[in-house]
Scaffold this motif. Sequence first.
Motif, short mmCIF file in Angstrom:
data_model
loop_
_atom_site.label_atom_id
_atom_site.label_comp_id
_atom_site.label_asym_id
_atom_site.label_seq_id
_atom_site.Cartn_x
_atom_site.Cartn_y
_atom_site.Cartn_z
N HIS A 106 -0.97 16.82 -14.20
CA HIS A 106 -1.66 17.08 -13.01
C HIS A 106 -0.73 17.99 -12.06
O HIS A 106 0.61 17.84 -12.31
CB HIS A 106 -1.57 15.51 -12.46
CG HIS A 106 -2.26 14.37 -13.44
ND1 HIS A 106 -3.60 14.42 -13.31
CD2 HIS A 106 -1.70 13.64 -14.01
CE1 HIS A 106 -3.87 13.47 -14.14
NE2 HIS A 106 -2.95 13.04 -14.55
N ASP A 107 -1.37 18.62 -11.36
CA ASP A 107 -0.67 19.48 -10.34
C ASP A 107 -0.08 18.79 -9.32
O ASP A 107 -0.40 18.11 -8.51
CB ASP A 107 -1.67 20.32 -9.45
CG ASP A 107 -2.13 21.43 -10.30
OD1 ASP A 107 -1.54 21.82 -11.43
OD2 ASP A 107 -3.41 21.81 -10.21
N GLY A 108 1.29 19.12 -9.14
CA GLY A 108 2.10 18.32 -7.95
C GLY A 108 2.79 19.19 -7.26
O GLY A 108 3.14 20.34 -7.83
N GLN A 109 3.62 18.86 -6.32
CA GLN A 109 4.58 19.70 -5.33
C GLN A 109 5.72 18.75 -4.97
O GLN A 109 5.49 17.66 -4.48
CB GLN A 109 3.75 20.39 -4.46
CG GLN A 109 3.19 19.28 -3.28
CD GLN A 109 2.37 20.01 -2.28
OE1 GLN A 109 2.44 21.19 -2.17
NE2 GLN A 109 1.71 19.24 -1.34
N LEU A 110 6.66 19.21 -4.81
CA LEU A 110 7.94 18.73 -4.12
C LEU A 110 8.08 19.43 -2.44
O LEU A 110 7.95 20.65 -2.42
CB LEU A 110 9.07 19.00 -4.73
CG LEU A 110 10.53 18.64 -4.14
CD1 LEU A 110 10.39 17.05 -4.03
CD2 LEU A 110 11.65 19.08 -4.89
N THR A 140 2.02 14.79 -4.20
CA THR A 140 3.18 15.24 -3.34
C THR A 140 4.24 14.33 -3.52
O THR A 140 4.00 13.11 -3.21
CB THR A 140 2.82 15.48 -1.90
OG1 THR A 140 1.57 16.34 -1.91
CG2 THR A 140 3.87 16.04 -1.02
N LEU A 141 5.42 14.97 -3.71
CA LEU A 141 6.74 14.01 -3.92
C LEU A 141 7.65 14.16 -2.69
O LEU A 141 7.59 15.21 -2.37
CB LEU A 141 7.17 14.43 -5.23
CG LEU A 141 6.61 13.85 -6.68
CD1 LEU A 141 7.37 14.59 -7.73
CD2 LEU A 141 6.54 12.46 -6.65
N ALA A 142 8.45 13.24 -2.26
CA ALA A 142 9.39 13.20 -1.67
C ALA A 142 10.62 12.83 -2.37
O ALA A 142 10.59 11.73 -2.70
CB ALA A 142 9.12 12.55 -0.33
N VAL A 143 11.43 13.39 -2.46
CA VAL A 143 12.86 13.05 -3.27
C VAL A 143 14.08 13.23 -2.57
O VAL A 143 14.52 14.28 -2.27
CB VAL A 143 12.91 13.85 -4.67
CG1 VAL A 143 14.10 13.43 -5.47
CG2 VAL A 143 11.56 13.54 -5.45
N GLY A 144 14.60 12.06 -2.13
CA GLY A 144 15.74 12.24 -1.23
C GLY A 144 15.41 12.41 0.16
O GLY A 144 14.31 12.81 0.44
N ALA A 145 16.27 12.11 1.18
CA ALA A 145 16.15 12.23 2.49
C ALA A 145 17.58 12.28 3.44
O ALA A 145 18.23 11.42 2.86
CB ALA A 145 15.14 11.22 3.21
N HIS A 348 19.41 7.04 1.27
CA HIS A 348 19.05 8.65 1.14
C HIS A 348 18.61 8.97 -0.24
O HIS A 348 18.17 10.20 -0.63
CB HIS A 348 20.47 9.41 1.44
CG HIS A 348 20.70 9.05 2.77
ND1 HIS A 348 20.21 9.64 3.95
CD2 HIS A 348 21.85 8.45 3.20
CE1 HIS A 348 20.70 9.07 5.10
NE2 HIS A 348 21.92 8.61 4.77
N LEU A 349 18.77 7.91 -1.25
CA LEU A 349 18.17 8.28 -2.58
C LEU A 349 16.56 7.78 -2.65
O LEU A 349 16.48 7.68 -3.69
CB LEU A 349 18.93 7.62 -3.69
CG LEU A 349 20.40 8.01 -3.72
CD1 LEU A 349 21.13 7.18 -4.81
CD2 LEU A 349 20.64 9.57 -4.33
N LEU A 350 16.11 7.71 -1.54
CA LEU A 350 14.66 7.02 -1.53
C LEU A 350 13.82 8.10 -2.07
O LEU A 350 14.10 9.31 -2.22
CB LEU A 350 14.04 6.66 -0.30
CG LEU A 350 13.34 7.68 0.76
CD1 LEU A 350 12.80 7.02 1.65
CD2 LEU A 350 14.50 8.83 1.15
N THR A 351 12.83 7.68 -2.90
CA THR A 351 11.66 8.50 -3.77
C THR A 351 10.42 7.96 -2.94
O THR A 351 10.03 6.68 -2.89
CB THR A 351 11.86 8.21 -4.99
OG1 THR A 351 13.35 8.61 -5.52
CG2 THR A 351 10.87 9.41 -5.86
N GLY A 352 9.34 8.84 -2.83
CA GLY A 352 7.98 8.68 -2.35
C GLY A 352 7.01 9.56 -3.06
O GLY A 352 7.26 10.52 -3.55
N VAL A 353 5.79 8.93 -3.21
CA VAL A 353 4.67 9.87 -3.77
C VAL A 353 3.28 9.67 -2.71
O VAL A 353 3.21 8.62 -2.19
CB VAL A 353 4.43 9.39 -5.25
CG1 VAL A 353 3.96 7.73 -5.06
CG2 VAL A 353 3.39 10.15 -5.66
N ARG A 354 2.63 10.73 -2.81
CA ARG A 354 1.32 10.73 -1.95
C ARG A 354 0.22 11.35 -2.86
O ARG A 354 0.33 12.40 -3.28
CB ARG A 354 1.58 11.49 -0.84
CG ARG A 354 0.29 11.67 -0.08
CD ARG A 354 -0.09 10.46 0.77
NE ARG A 354 -1.40 10.94 1.49
CZ ARG A 354 -1.53 10.74 2.88
NH1 ARG A 354 -0.36 10.34 3.47
NH2 ARG A 354 -2.55 10.92 3.39
#
Length: 381
Positions: A106-110, A140-145, A348-354
Amino acid sequence: MSRPAAAQAQTPGFETTTRLFARSLGWTPQSLLEAFRPAAPEDLPALVAFRARRGWNDEAYLRWRYGLDSAAGNGYGQMWLLRRESSVIAVIGMEKQPVHYRGAVHDGQLLMDVQLEPAAEGAGGGVWLNQAMFRHAAITLAVGANAHSLGLVRRLFSPLPSRSYYVLPLDTGAMLRQRGVPGLLASIAGPLAGSAWRLRTGLLGPRGSGDIEVRPIARFSDALLEPLYAGLAADEASIAPPADQLNWRLLDNPRAPYRLLAALRDQRCVGYLAMRRLVDGNGVTGMHIIDWKTVAEHADAILARLLRQAVAAARQERCARLFTTVLDRRAGPMLGRMGFLRGRPSEHLLTGVRSDLPLPQTGMPGSWRITDLSFDNDGSY
């Protein structure tokens, strides 16, 4: 997979945020959408000046990460921007993240490198930039914040389990001194603790798969990766880029080139590991493992072979520690058996996906596998 109802209720839809953000800039919604575009080579001087406001002097990084040496880009990363005449108002970066799950890709993006003028940030620009980018990939990924983006990630993304930090002490004396233990005591306790860790690893570390050869490689090829990707665990969503993208990400980075180890069985690749030597802000030398993958069959034994080779390289270069960060249900217990210590949890090591695709549910720990390859690690630490 959609966002939790609470997050949906708190965040207006894209049409609403477009109207509100456009009004704050004195634009129409249509003009805002038309102004949001990928950066081109001629934008580079303005982007360098814009990022310099935060103390960054990173023209070489921008050229590499976002392909700003060529109008065609590099195919893997893009920086999108809003610009009014000579002034940059806001930017957001994107890197492709192909997601392998149950035999499909699948096409994904960071998303990364978000920066706004203070006025644009106060007008909801951060939310709008993310929502605008959601339209460009199925995942769409969110890796760290950082402290500024934690709230934004929590509002816009469905939570995945947080990644965990793991460290293998190699020079325990140096680590004890760094934590304030007096020098004499550290010099006595360090070798004893180091010997205990090596004994534990030898007794508890996975065995088997003696038919595997681990050796350095110069670059990836799709022929090398094909059997590895075909053998990935089907029930995990794994980030698995093609060879050209991995070579770009790991070998061409002007700040942080990595070295590669491949695990081969009958000349077929069944695993790899990427690492680099670095010196932290306290002057302590370490070896950072940014990424690894193994086929599902005998995964622990294959990773153990790769890690033992990484440990040997780190010791040869007198590194005080070997470390990595990962979200992986299988790796944690095995790293513990190999002597790695798990670090303290960090927000700050949180991870999320959309995404709305039928991917692993966010409440199922371990359904995703994400390493530091998907963190915005540009070699600045």
